[in-house]
Scaffold this motif. Sequence first.
Motif, PDB file in Angstrom:
ATOM      1  N   PRO A 108      -8.319   7.074  -0.246  1.00 35.95           N
ATOM      2  CA  PRO A 108      -8.633   6.242  -1.675  1.00 35.95           C
ATOM      3  C   PRO A 108      -7.195   5.435  -2.068  1.00 35.95           C
ATOM      4  N   PRO A 109      -7.788   4.383  -3.142  1.00 35.77           N
ATOM      5  CA  PRO A 109      -6.534   3.735  -3.334  1.00 35.77           C
ATOM      6  C   PRO A 109      -6.157   4.263  -4.590  1.00 35.77           C
ATOM      7  N   SER A 110      -5.181   3.646  -4.520  1.00 40.34           N
ATOM      8  CA  SER A 110      -4.840   4.755  -5.736  1.00 40.34           C
ATOM      9  C   SER A 110      -4.701   3.351  -7.357  1.00 40.34           C
ATOM     10  N   PRO A 139      -4.961  -1.410 -10.558  1.00 39.90           N
ATOM     11  CA  PRO A 139      -5.340  -1.476 -11.575  1.00 39.90           C
ATOM     12  C   PRO A 139      -6.763  -2.679 -11.093  1.00 39.90           C
ATOM     13  N   CYS A 140      -6.188  -4.464 -10.712  1.00 40.29           N
ATOM     14  CA  CYS A 140      -7.109  -4.725 -10.579  1.00 40.29           C
ATOM     15  C   CYS A 140      -8.486  -4.429 -10.238  1.00 40.29           C
ATOM     16  N   LEU A 141      -8.327  -3.617  -9.303  1.00 43.93           N
ATOM     17  CA  LEU A 141      -9.573  -3.120  -8.465  1.00 43.93           C
ATOM     18  C   LEU A 141     -10.055  -2.233 -10.047  1.00 43.93           C
ATOM     19  N   ARG A 154       0.870  -1.528  -0.204  1.00 42.78           N
ATOM     20  CA  ARG A 154      -0.078  -0.070  -0.341  1.00 42.78           C
ATOM     21  C   ARG A 154       0.661   1.260  -0.465  1.00 42.78           C
ATOM     22  N   ASP A 155       2.019   1.434   0.325  1.00 47.32           N
ATOM     23  CA  ASP A 155       2.828   1.787   0.711  1.00 47.32           C
ATOM     24  C   ASP A 155       4.714   1.933  -0.433  1.00 47.32           C
TER      25      ASP A 155
END
Length: 389
Positions: free
Chosen positions: A298-300, A305-307, A180-181
């Motif tokens: 918020p997700p980057s 990209p799978c999200l 995530r980071d």
Amino acid sequence: MKHLAILGSTGSIGRSALAVVDAHPDRLKVVALAAGENAGLLAEQIAKYRPETVAMATGEGIDRLTSLRGADAPLLAAAGTEGLVAVATHPAADIVICASAGTAGLEAVLAAIEAGKTIALANKEVLVMAGRLVTDAARRRGVVILPVDSEHNAVHQCLHGRARAEIRRLILTASGGPFRDYPERDLERVDPEAALRHPTWQMGRKITIDSATLMNKGLEVIEAHWLFGVSADEIDVVIHPQSIVHSMVELVDGSVIAQMGVTDMRLPIQYACSYPDRWESPLPPLDLTRAGRLDFLPPSPDRFPCLRLAYEALRGGRTLPVVLNAANEVAVEAFLGRTLGFTGIPRVIAETMAAHRAEEVSSLQVVRRVDAWARDYARDRARGLELIR
């Protein structure tokens, strides 16, 4: 006394379900178990819980189990899908906990619904692949589907007793996984060992990789659509590293209701087993004074990209979610086998989705045919990406 049939009893969810049985022996009894290949652990479970019927994924597994148990073995169902169906439709079972990994549990869940069993669903693929078939069958038979995934279980608790008209959106939380980071430029060099180091949950290998790519959250978005009757635009995802808030529901007046708890799968499993009642839990309560800060980010889209692909599959509908799921399973397997890079996972999925001509999910045969096509195509694309690495 509620009687349980557990599909996937030797996996992490199955073992947690049996721990719930241990905590409530006067309320829960195991009548049937199905496992993959771990004959040794299943033999131990048989000795402890004395189920009436058991099944395994393969005939070889059943042979190993028979050699371990001998004449003391319970009734052995057939291997594979037939065995899963036999366990899921055991006459004495009230609740079927579907914790089997992958797509193998689909036929068993549909059979359990037709048999009138309550479904405690921990398998994402069932609704992702055949959400309309499953929910239509449940509605027709008057069967309740109770989510075991911590996020959907949390939403179920937040929605309890609320009218659909009161709901503005669902907010699913995601730990963000180990990257995530992580600098996005370094993701191409990620290896399986790094991706399997999940910061919060102890899970199986495939779902842990899905957490690292955030595909697990994408699959949960599709699940939420079928479980709660909401559109893609009414489902948001936020990164919540502490994994204390398991999900939230925003109501039309702006109020947000959150479900919080310790990070232990025994809690949502117990909820599904006890519903609509609440039972005491042996787990320690959540201590908010020690929880510290709670972050929501918020997700980057570039890092995950799978999200985005999962949202595209849900909005496109029809058989696109089948393709998404199949291509992801192939790509994750290739990554774990070190023949595909981490960033190759979304590339394989995107290319397979782009090549697919979507059709209506009108039958289980359509699901299986599209699933097989997508797997073959994704394997070819994964091999192609391997050649250019």
